[in-house]
Design a protein around this motif. Sequence first.
Motif, PDB file in Angstrom:
ATOM      1  N   THR A 249       0.806  -1.213   0.000  1.00  0.00           N
ATOM      2  CA  THR A 249       0.000   0.000   0.000  1.00  0.00           C
ATOM      3  C   THR A 249       0.841   1.265   0.000  1.00  0.00           C
ATOM      4  O   THR A 249       0.312   2.345  -0.226  1.00  0.00           O
ATOM      5  CB  THR A 249      -0.891   0.024   1.245  1.00  0.00           C
ATOM      6  N   GLU A 250       2.132   1.174   0.319  1.00  0.00           N
ATOM      7  CA  GLU A 250       2.933   2.390   0.412  1.00  0.00           C
ATOM      8  C   GLU A 250       3.434   2.816  -0.958  1.00  0.00           C
ATOM      9  O   GLU A 250       3.558   2.000  -1.872  1.00  0.00           O
ATOM     10  CB  GLU A 250       4.118   2.145   1.347  1.00  0.00           C
ATOM     11  N   PRO A 251       3.749   4.106  -1.146  1.00  0.00           N
ATOM     12  CA  PRO A 251       4.303   4.562  -2.420  1.00  0.00           C
ATOM     13  C   PRO A 251       5.645   3.900  -2.647  1.00  0.00           C
ATOM     14  O   PRO A 251       6.474   3.825  -1.744  1.00  0.00           O
ATOM     15  CB  PRO A 251       4.429   6.077  -2.217  1.00  0.00           C
ATOM     16  N   ALA A 252       5.859   3.410  -3.865  1.00  0.00           N
ATOM     17  CA  ALA A 252       7.064   2.634  -4.125  1.00  0.00           C
ATOM     18  C   ALA A 252       7.786   3.127  -5.364  1.00  0.00           C
ATOM     19  O   ALA A 252       7.923   2.402  -6.353  1.00  0.00           O
ATOM     20  CB  ALA A 252       6.714   1.164  -4.266  1.00  0.00           C
ATOM     21  N   PRO A 253       8.279   4.368  -5.371  1.00  0.00           N
ATOM     22  CA  PRO A 253       9.159   4.761  -6.469  1.00  0.00           C
ATOM     23  C   PRO A 253      10.487   4.036  -6.336  1.00  0.00           C
ATOM     24  O   PRO A 253      10.850   3.557  -5.269  1.00  0.00           O
ATOM     25  CB  PRO A 253       9.309   6.274  -6.264  1.00  0.00           C
ATOM     26  N   GLY A 254      11.209   3.947  -7.428  1.00  0.00           N
ATOM     27  CA  GLY A 254      12.488   3.243  -7.408  1.00  0.00           C
ATOM     28  C   GLY A 254      13.441   3.809  -8.444  1.00  0.00           C
ATOM     29  O   GLY A 254      13.196   4.866  -9.047  1.00  0.00           O
ATOM     30  N   LEU A 255      14.536   3.078  -8.656  1.00  0.00           N
ATOM     31  CA  LEU A 255      15.559   3.548  -9.584  1.00  0.00           C
ATOM     32  C   LEU A 255      15.070   3.580 -11.025  1.00  0.00           C
ATOM     33  O   LEU A 255      15.687   4.253 -11.862  1.00  0.00           O
ATOM     34  CB  LEU A 255      16.794   2.647  -9.471  1.00  0.00           C
ATOM     35  N   HIS A 256      13.980   2.880 -11.330  1.00  0.00           N
ATOM     36  CA  HIS A 256      13.442   2.949 -12.693  1.00  0.00           C
ATOM     37  C   HIS A 256      12.868   4.338 -13.003  1.00  0.00           C
ATOM     38  O   HIS A 256      12.634   4.670 -14.173  1.00  0.00           O
ATOM     39  CB  HIS A 256      12.360   1.885 -12.891  1.00  0.00           C
ATOM     40  N   LEU A 257      12.645   5.151 -11.984  1.00  0.00           N
ATOM     41  CA  LEU A 257      12.165   6.525 -12.179  1.00  0.00           C
ATOM     42  C   LEU A 257      13.279   7.542 -12.001  1.00  0.00           C
ATOM     43  O   LEU A 257      13.008   8.729 -11.823  1.00  0.00           O
ATOM     44  CB  LEU A 257      11.040   6.831 -11.189  1.00  0.00           C
ATOM     45  N   LEU A 258      14.527   7.071 -12.044  1.00  0.00           N
ATOM     46  CA  LEU A 258      15.653   7.980 -11.785  1.00  0.00           C
ATOM     47  C   LEU A 258      15.746   9.080 -12.837  1.00  0.00           C
ATOM     48  O   LEU A 258      15.999  10.248 -12.497  1.00  0.00           O
ATOM     49  CB  LEU A 258      16.959   7.174 -11.740  1.00  0.00           C
ATOM     50  N   GLU A 259      15.549   8.756 -14.111  1.00  0.00           N
ATOM     51  CA  GLU A 259      15.625   9.778 -15.161  1.00  0.00           C
ATOM     52  C   GLU A 259      14.512  10.811 -15.002  1.00  0.00           C
ATOM     53  O   GLU A 259      14.744  12.020 -15.190  1.00  0.00           O
ATOM     54  CB  GLU A 259      15.548   9.122 -16.543  1.00  0.00           C
ATOM     55  N   GLU A 260      13.310  10.372 -14.634  1.00  0.00           N
ATOM     56  CA  GLU A 260      12.228  11.330 -14.401  1.00  0.00           C
ATOM     57  C   GLU A 260      12.549  12.236 -13.222  1.00  0.00           C
ATOM     58  O   GLU A 260      12.263  13.442 -13.256  1.00  0.00           O
ATOM     59  CB  GLU A 260      10.918  10.578 -14.138  1.00  0.00           C
ATOM     60  N   LEU A 261      13.158  11.668 -12.203  1.00  0.00           N
ATOM     61  CA  LEU A 261      13.559  12.491 -11.063  1.00  0.00           C
ATOM     62  C   LEU A 261      14.599  13.516 -11.475  1.00  0.00           C
ATOM     63  O   LEU A 261      14.513  14.704 -11.101  1.00  0.00           O
ATOM     64  CB  LEU A 261      14.116  11.585  -9.953  1.00  0.00           C
ATOM     65  N   ALA A 262      15.566  13.078 -12.261  1.00  0.00           N
ATOM     66  CA  ALA A 262      16.596  14.022 -12.711  1.00  0.00           C
ATOM     67  C   ALA A 262      15.989  15.114 -13.592  1.00  0.00           C
ATOM     68  O   ALA A 262      16.402  16.284 -13.519  1.00  0.00           O
ATOM     69  CB  ALA A 262      17.693  13.269 -13.465  1.00  0.00           C
ATOM     70  N   ASP A 263      14.990  14.758 -14.413  1.00  0.00           N
ATOM     71  CA  ASP A 263      14.360  15.765 -15.276  1.00  0.00           C
ATOM     72  C   ASP A 263      13.654  16.848 -14.460  1.00  0.00           C
ATOM     73  O   ASP A 263      13.639  18.023 -14.856  1.00  0.00           O
ATOM     74  CB  ASP A 263      13.358  15.091 -16.224  1.00  0.00           C
ATOM     75  N   THR A 264      13.054  16.470 -13.349  1.00  0.00           N
ATOM     76  CA  THR A 264      12.389  17.486 -12.527  1.00  0.00           C
ATOM     77  C   THR A 264      13.386  18.523 -12.019  1.00  0.00           C
ATOM     78  O   THR A 264      13.076  19.717 -11.940  1.00  0.00           O
ATOM     79  CB  THR A 264      11.673  16.832 -11.340  1.00  0.00           C
ATOM     80  N   PHE A 265      14.593  18.072 -11.687  1.00  0.00           N
ATOM     81  CA  PHE A 265      15.610  19.026 -11.234  1.00  0.00           C
ATOM     82  C   PHE A 265      16.194  19.804 -12.407  1.00  0.00           C
ATOM     83  O   PHE A 265      16.544  20.985 -12.271  1.00  0.00           O
ATOM     84  CB  PHE A 265      16.730  18.288 -10.485  1.00  0.00           C
ATOM     85  N   ARG A 266      16.310  19.144 -13.544  1.00  0.00           N
ATOM     86  CA  ARG A 266      16.791  19.871 -14.725  1.00  0.00           C
ATOM     87  C   ARG A 266      15.814  20.983 -15.108  1.00  0.00           C
ATOM     88  O   ARG A 266      16.228  22.087 -15.497  1.00  0.00           O
ATOM     89  CB  ARG A 266      16.982  18.906 -15.899  1.00  0.00           C
ATOM     90  N   ASN A 267      14.516  20.707 -15.009  1.00  0.00           N
ATOM     91  CA  ASN A 267      13.526  21.735 -15.302  1.00  0.00           C
ATOM     92  C   ASN A 267      13.603  22.899 -14.323  1.00  0.00           C
ATOM     93  O   ASN A 267      13.186  24.017 -14.657  1.00  0.00           O
ATOM     94  CB  ASN A 267      12.119  21.126 -15.263  1.00  0.00           C
ATOM     95  N   ALA A 268      14.125  22.616 -13.124  1.00  0.00           N
ATOM     96  CA  ALA A 268      14.286  23.684 -12.132  1.00  0.00           C
ATOM     97  C   ALA A 268      15.590  24.432 -12.287  1.00  0.00           C
ATOM     98  O   ALA A 268      15.885  25.326 -11.482  1.00  0.00           O
ATOM     99  CB  ALA A 268      14.200  23.106 -10.726  1.00  0.00           C
ATOM    100  N   GLY A 269      16.400  24.072 -13.298  1.00  0.00           N
ATOM    101  CA  GLY A 269      17.632  24.795 -13.559  1.00  0.00           C
ATOM    102  C   GLY A 269      18.887  24.140 -13.025  1.00  0.00           C
ATOM    103  O   GLY A 269      19.980  24.701 -13.180  1.00  0.00           O
ATOM    104  N   LEU A 270      18.793  22.977 -12.423  1.00  0.00           N
ATOM    105  CA  LEU A 270      19.974  22.300 -11.893  1.00  0.00           C
ATOM    106  C   LEU A 270      20.522  21.347 -12.948  1.00  0.00           C
ATOM    107  O   LEU A 270      19.775  20.556 -13.528  1.00  0.00           O
ATOM    108  CB  LEU A 270      19.612  21.516 -10.623  1.00  0.00           C
TER     109      LEU A 270
END
Length: 405
Positions: A249-270
């Motif tokens: 039942t808990e949220p289970a993000p993982g390393l398969h979402l690593l590129e999406e995570l990096a994109d969120t920071f890239r969109n923020a200018g990092l």
Amino acid sequence: MDAVIAAGALVCMVVSSFAAPHGAHGVAWGIRAPDPLSLVLMTLAAAALVFRRHAPKTVLAVTGAASVVECVTGDPRAPVAMAAVIALFTVAATTDRRTTLRAGLLTMTVLTTAAMVAGPLPWYAQENLAIFAWTGIGATAGDAVRSRRAVVRAIRERAERAERTREEEARRRVAEERLRIARDLHDVVAHHIALVNVQAGVAAHVMDKRPDQAKEALAHVREASRSALNELRATVGLLRQSGDPEAPTEPAPGLHLLEELADTFRNAGLQVEVARADQGTTPPAAVDLAAYRIIQEALTNVQKHAGPDAKAEVSVVRVGPHIEVTVLDNGSGEDTAPEAGGGHGLLGMRERVTALRGTLTTGPRYGGGFRVHAILPVKTDTDDRTSDRTHGRAKDRTAALGDSV
């Protein structure tokens, strides 16, 4: 209660002393009367029984001595030995088995020998054999009562200890669950709110001169806030969960979402670079989630503390039985250490890694910047136990096959 028992024993002894077991028609009553010495001994023995719980061995000695005197000098049919049997029962019920054995054998030997050797009746008289039998019964019954009490006491102590253990385990699980939810909430809120803050600052800065870029920044704000709400809803939903605790039942993000995570920071200018050398590795869900959260928190700290021109490098490498997660930045801001903010980011990372029996190293880099390095096991303890059972069954099958061949 002891006084009532003593009074009852005295009545039984006095009444029995008026009976003659060898009458013409069985037991004859009132054909004989006890002498004064027998009445004195019976009264003394009964009075001693009042104190049998406070001094059982002393009471046994007093009643035994009165019984010996009665067997030697008085009428051997006067049942003073009844008090000695009750006292022996008390000793057996309140002491250990070794003491019971010693006291029982001593009482039985002394009373029976005194009746057979020094008494007026023949040694084979049934009164002498009755003393032998009743002393043995008293010791045996007392030992049985003591054993029963010990068993009941042990069962009660085990139940109380089990209850305390269950309560402690429940408290521990509640504390662990609260800590886990707190970590998830911190990771979700810190990450998304940091991105919202950056994008909102960009939108406010370029609103007048470049409205298109401001709209793009606001779109990123909306996307980050939507993601934050979704993860918060999933996390808070755990508090309302009353079904199967084993259900995922808990949220289970993982390393398969690593590129999406990096994109969120890239969109923020990092500027974020990702390098992975863990192809073919499928870590357990707990390890996968911990690696993702560590990278998320580390990049959030870079965004917040490393300065506007910072660059982050993320690497995930499989090294033997471990996965090594490294996040580096070249930040040159004044607040380069995440601890200066007083948050719980590094503490949450360390708790996650420690729970998986891994290691975490954090600290400033030589020449500027910050480094986060985590080593996580590919297999958890549960996986190891399952693997051991599987290998054990395989070995058993191999051995059986060899035996059959």
